[in-house]
Design a protein around this motif. Structure first.
Motif, PDB file in Angstrom:
ATOM      1  N   ARG A 245     -13.229   0.385 -65.036  1.00 35.28           N
ATOM      2  CA  ARG A 245     -14.568  -0.049 -64.606  1.00 35.28           C
ATOM      3  C   ARG A 245     -15.378  -0.573 -65.787  1.00 35.28           C
ATOM      4  NH1 ARG A 245     -14.253   4.594 -61.393  1.00 35.28           N
ATOM      5  NH2 ARG A 245     -15.440   5.794 -62.908  1.00 35.28           N
ATOM      6  N   THR A 246     -15.291   0.106 -66.918  1.00 42.65           N
ATOM      7  CA  THR A 246     -16.019  -0.323 -68.113  1.00 42.65           C
ATOM      8  C   THR A 246     -15.516  -1.690 -68.573  1.00 42.65           C
ATOM      9  OG1 THR A 246     -16.275   1.972 -68.771  1.00 42.65           O
ATOM     10  CG2 THR A 246     -16.639   0.314 -70.468  1.00 42.65           C
ATOM     11  N   LYS A 247     -14.211  -1.853 -68.533  1.00 42.33           N
ATOM     12  CA  LYS A 247     -13.615  -3.113 -68.966  1.00 42.33           C
ATOM     13  C   LYS A 247     -14.051  -4.258 -68.053  1.00 42.33           C
ATOM     14  CE  LYS A 247      -9.101  -3.341 -68.709  1.00 42.33           C
ATOM     15  NZ  LYS A 247      -7.663  -3.281 -68.954  1.00 42.33           N
ATOM     16  N   MET A 248     -14.117  -4.000 -66.736  1.00 44.76           N
ATOM     17  CA  MET A 248     -14.503  -5.048 -65.786  1.00 44.76           C
ATOM     18  C   MET A 248     -15.979  -5.419 -65.891  1.00 44.76           C
ATOM     19  SD  MET A 248     -12.125  -6.370 -64.253  1.00 44.76           S
ATOM     20  CE  MET A 248     -10.464  -6.198 -63.726  1.00 44.76           C
ATOM     21  N   ARG A 249     -16.789  -4.566 -66.516  1.00 46.41           N
ATOM     22  CA  ARG A 249     -18.196  -4.898 -66.729  1.00 46.41           C
ATOM     23  C   ARG A 249     -18.409  -5.672 -68.028  1.00 46.41           C
ATOM     24  NH1 ARG A 249     -19.656   0.976 -65.642  1.00 46.41           N
ATOM     25  NH2 ARG A 249     -19.456   1.106 -63.410  1.00 46.41           N
ATOM     26  N   SER A 250     -17.416  -5.690 -68.879  1.00 46.06           N
ATOM     27  CA  SER A 250     -17.534  -6.337 -70.171  1.00 46.06           C
ATOM     28  C   SER A 250     -17.497  -7.863 -70.010  1.00 46.06           C
ATOM     29  CB  SER A 250     -16.394  -5.879 -71.082  1.00 46.06           C
ATOM     30  OG  SER A 250     -16.318  -6.687 -72.222  1.00 46.06           O
ATOM     31  N   HIS A 251     -18.534  -8.520 -70.489  1.00 40.20           N
ATOM     32  CA  HIS A 251     -18.648  -9.979 -70.388  1.00 40.20           C
ATOM     33  C   HIS A 251     -17.488 -10.682 -71.092  1.00 40.20           C
ATOM     34  CE1 HIS A 251     -20.531 -13.919 -70.249  1.00 40.20           C
ATOM     35  NE2 HIS A 251     -20.298 -14.039 -71.547  1.00 40.20           N
ATOM     36  N   SER A 252     -17.191 -10.278 -72.299  1.00 40.97           N
ATOM     37  CA  SER A 252     -16.143 -10.968 -73.062  1.00 40.97           C
ATOM     38  C   SER A 252     -14.767 -10.769 -72.428  1.00 40.97           C
ATOM     39  CB  SER A 252     -16.119 -10.479 -74.508  1.00 40.97           C
ATOM     40  OG  SER A 252     -15.844  -9.097 -74.565  1.00 40.97           O
ATOM     41  N   TYR A 253     -14.518  -9.585 -71.864  1.00 44.11           N
ATOM     42  CA  TYR A 253     -13.226  -9.359 -71.206  1.00 44.11           C
ATOM     43  C   TYR A 253     -13.074 -10.266 -69.987  1.00 44.11           C
ATOM     44  CZ  TYR A 253      -9.470  -7.223 -68.577  1.00 44.11           C
ATOM     45  OH  TYR A 253      -8.320  -7.035 -67.871  1.00 44.11           O
ATOM     46  N   LEU A 254     -14.121 -10.341 -69.167  1.00 40.40           N
ATOM     47  CA  LEU A 254     -14.061 -11.162 -67.957  1.00 40.40           C
ATOM     48  C   LEU A 254     -13.910 -12.648 -68.287  1.00 40.40           C
ATOM     49  CD1 LEU A 254     -16.758  -9.388 -65.787  1.00 40.40           C
ATOM     50  CD2 LEU A 254     -14.292  -9.396 -65.414  1.00 40.40           C
ATOM     51  N   VAL A 255     -14.612 -13.105 -69.304  1.00 43.18           N
ATOM     52  CA  VAL A 255     -14.522 -14.527 -69.674  1.00 43.18           C
ATOM     53  C   VAL A 255     -13.128 -14.861 -70.189  1.00 43.18           C
ATOM     54  CG1 VAL A 255     -15.366 -16.240 -71.333  1.00 43.18           C
ATOM     55  CG2 VAL A 255     -16.983 -14.792 -70.094  1.00 43.18           C
ATOM     56  N   ASN A 256     -12.529 -13.967 -70.947  1.00 42.49           N
ATOM     57  CA  ASN A 256     -11.226 -14.252 -71.553  1.00 42.49           C
ATOM     58  C   ASN A 256     -10.030 -13.877 -70.683  1.00 42.49           C
ATOM     59  OD1 ASN A 256     -12.337 -15.310 -73.928  1.00 42.49           O
ATOM     60  ND2 ASN A 256     -12.657 -13.254 -74.719  1.00 42.49           N
ATOM     61  N   MET A 257     -10.260 -13.173 -69.591  1.00 45.15           N
ATOM     62  CA  MET A 257      -9.121 -12.775 -68.755  1.00 45.15           C
ATOM     63  C   MET A 257      -8.540 -13.984 -68.020  1.00 45.15           C
ATOM     64  SD  MET A 257     -10.618 -10.691 -65.432  1.00 45.15           S
ATOM     65  CE  MET A 257      -9.236 -10.561 -64.365  1.00 45.15           C
ATOM     66  N   LYS A 258      -7.271 -13.906 -67.702  1.00 46.23           N
ATOM     67  CA  LYS A 258      -6.580 -14.994 -67.007  1.00 46.23           C
ATOM     68  C   LYS A 258      -7.024 -15.028 -65.547  1.00 46.23           C
ATOM     69  CE  LYS A 258      -1.981 -16.771 -66.163  1.00 46.23           C
ATOM     70  NZ  LYS A 258      -0.555 -16.544 -66.264  1.00 46.23           N
ATOM     71  N   SER A 259      -7.140 -16.216 -64.990  1.00 42.08           N
ATOM     72  CA  SER A 259      -7.532 -16.371 -63.587  1.00 42.08           C
ATOM     73  C   SER A 259      -6.453 -15.792 -62.690  1.00 42.08           C
ATOM     74  CB  SER A 259      -7.742 -17.839 -63.254  1.00 42.08           C
ATOM     75  OG  SER A 259      -8.758 -18.374 -64.061  1.00 42.08           O
ATOM     76  N   GLU A 260      -6.892 -15.068 -61.656  1.00 36.39           N
ATOM     77  CA  GLU A 260      -5.946 -14.405 -60.761  1.00 36.39           C
ATOM     78  C   GLU A 260      -5.567 -15.276 -59.564  1.00 36.39           C
ATOM     79  OE1 GLU A 260      -7.025  -9.802 -60.989  1.00 36.39           O
ATOM     80  OE2 GLU A 260      -8.774 -11.078 -60.603  1.00 36.39           O
ATOM     81  N   ALA A 261      -6.372 -16.288 -59.255  1.00 37.94           N
ATOM     82  CA  ALA A 261      -6.072 -17.196 -58.140  1.00 37.94           C
ATOM     83  C   ALA A 261      -6.602 -18.591 -58.507  1.00 37.94           C
ATOM     84  CB  ALA A 261      -6.718 -16.696 -56.866  1.00 37.94           C
ATOM     85  N   VAL A 262      -5.916 -19.619 -57.996  1.00 34.59           N
ATOM     86  CA  VAL A 262      -6.271 -21.002 -58.335  1.00 34.59           C
ATOM     87  C   VAL A 262      -6.390 -21.824 -57.051  1.00 34.59           C
ATOM     88  CG1 VAL A 262      -5.538 -23.087 -59.569  1.00 34.59           C
ATOM     89  CG2 VAL A 262      -5.045 -20.839 -60.523  1.00 34.59           C
ATOM     90  N   LEU A 263      -7.417 -22.658 -56.985  1.00 33.40           N
ATOM     91  CA  LEU A 263      -7.600 -23.595 -55.884  1.00 33.40           C
ATOM     92  C   LEU A 263      -7.676 -25.000 -56.469  1.00 33.40           C
ATOM     93  CD1 LEU A 263      -8.255 -24.285 -52.902  1.00 33.40           C
ATOM     94  CD2 LEU A 263     -10.662 -23.989 -53.485  1.00 33.40           C
ATOM     95  N   ASP A 264      -6.824 -25.890 -55.980  1.00 34.24           N
ATOM     96  CA  ASP A 264      -6.808 -27.278 -56.451  1.00 34.24           C
ATOM     97  C   ASP A 264      -7.436 -28.162 -55.381  1.00 34.24           C
ATOM     98  OD1 ASP A 264      -6.377 -29.711 -57.628  1.00 34.24           O
ATOM     99  OD2 ASP A 264      -4.224 -29.406 -57.941  1.00 34.24           O
ATOM    100  N   LEU A 265      -8.535 -28.843 -55.733  1.00 37.53           N
ATOM    101  CA  LEU A 265      -9.265 -29.684 -54.782  1.00 37.53           C
ATOM    102  C   LEU A 265      -8.906 -31.166 -54.896  1.00 37.53           C
ATOM    103  CD1 LEU A 265     -12.813 -28.059 -55.142  1.00 37.53           C
ATOM    104  CD2 LEU A 265     -11.099 -27.626 -53.394  1.00 37.53           C
ATOM    105  N   HIS A 266      -7.946 -31.515 -55.741  1.00 37.42           N
ATOM    106  CA  HIS A 266      -7.562 -32.920 -55.884  1.00 37.42           C
ATOM    107  C   HIS A 266      -7.167 -33.509 -54.531  1.00 37.42           C
ATOM    108  CE1 HIS A 266      -6.943 -32.174 -60.298  1.00 37.42           C
ATOM    109  NE2 HIS A 266      -7.528 -33.364 -60.305  1.00 37.42           N
ATOM    110  N   GLY A 267      -7.658 -34.698 -54.248  1.00 40.29           N
ATOM    111  CA  GLY A 267      -7.268 -35.423 -53.046  1.00 40.29           C
ATOM    112  C   GLY A 267      -8.065 -35.053 -51.807  1.00 40.29           C
ATOM    113  N   LEU A 268      -9.019 -34.132 -51.905  1.00 40.63           N
ATOM    114  CA  LEU A 268      -9.816 -33.761 -50.728  1.00 40.63           C
ATOM    115  C   LEU A 268     -11.055 -34.638 -50.626  1.00 40.63           C
ATOM    116  CD1 LEU A 268      -9.774 -29.848 -50.829  1.00 40.63           C
ATOM    117  CD2 LEU A 268      -8.356 -31.364 -49.465  1.00 40.63           C
TER     118      LEU A 268
END
Length: 189
Positions: free
Chosen positions: A87-110
């Motif tokens: 929980r502490t880690k998930m509140r940390s601004h720097s951790y959240l900014v540097n963490m890898k994205s867990e899901a990706v949405l590609d809007l190309h061609g829409l």
């Protein structure tokens, strides 16, 4: 009666029952069905009743450790510490900014009218799955004809309007994550 006498009685009872069962197996005469109930003698009845009494009394008594565990339960201190650290880690601004994205949405061609629907469905699904950080690829608008890039502006407007979206920004690594052609978003809750 002390514990030693009780244990010796118990041992004698078990030995007597074992002998009686062996004798019954040997004596079983012809014409008797294998599963037919047997008539018990008074000695057998008394032996069985003493055994039943002992078992009944033992079932009434409970192990003090078992009673304590039922009353107070157990606490997994390692699990509590790990959850607190997470929980502490998930509140940390720097951790959240540097963490890898867990899901990706590609809007190309829409088209523009499809973008809001697709974004809303994607964010809803990610919130349901308790995903913290998402990446939305909208492109840089290099191939847009007749004006400024459209999709990037629509994504920014969606993020500002939607209460489920928190911090956002562009990935630092141009080649790997898209740079200004993509936007990461930290989801609330």
């Amino acid at each position: 009666m002390d514990m030693g006498e009780i244990l010796s009685q118990w041992d004698e009872l078990k030995a007597r029952n074992a002998r009686q069962q062996n004798e019954r197996r040997k004596v079983q005469g012809p014409g008797k069905k294998a599963n037919a109930p047997e008539k018990k003698s008074t000695a057998q009845k008394s032996a069985v009743s003493i055994e039943d009494e002992i078992l009944e009394e033992n079932s009434r008594q409970i192990n003090p450790m078992e009673m304590w565990l039922r009353r107070y339960g157990t606490i997994d201190k390692d699990k509590i510490a790990q959850e607190s650290e997470e929980r502490t880690k998930m509140r940390s601004h720097s951790y959240l900014v540097n963490m890898k994205s867990e899901a990706v949405l590609d809007l190309h061609g829409l088209h523009q009218d499809e973008v809001d629907q697709r974004l809303d469905a994607f964010v809803t699904d990610c919130c349901r799955r308790k995903i913290k950080k998402i990446l939305i690829i909208h492109g840089k608008g290099i191939h847009t004809t007749g004006g400024a890039p459209v999709l990037g502006k629509m994504v920014r407007n969606f993020i500002e309007r939607d209460k489920r979206c928190g911090m956002s920004g562009h990935p630092k690594k141009q080649n790997q994550e898209g740079g200004s052609g993509a936007t990461w978003v930290i989801l609330k809750g």
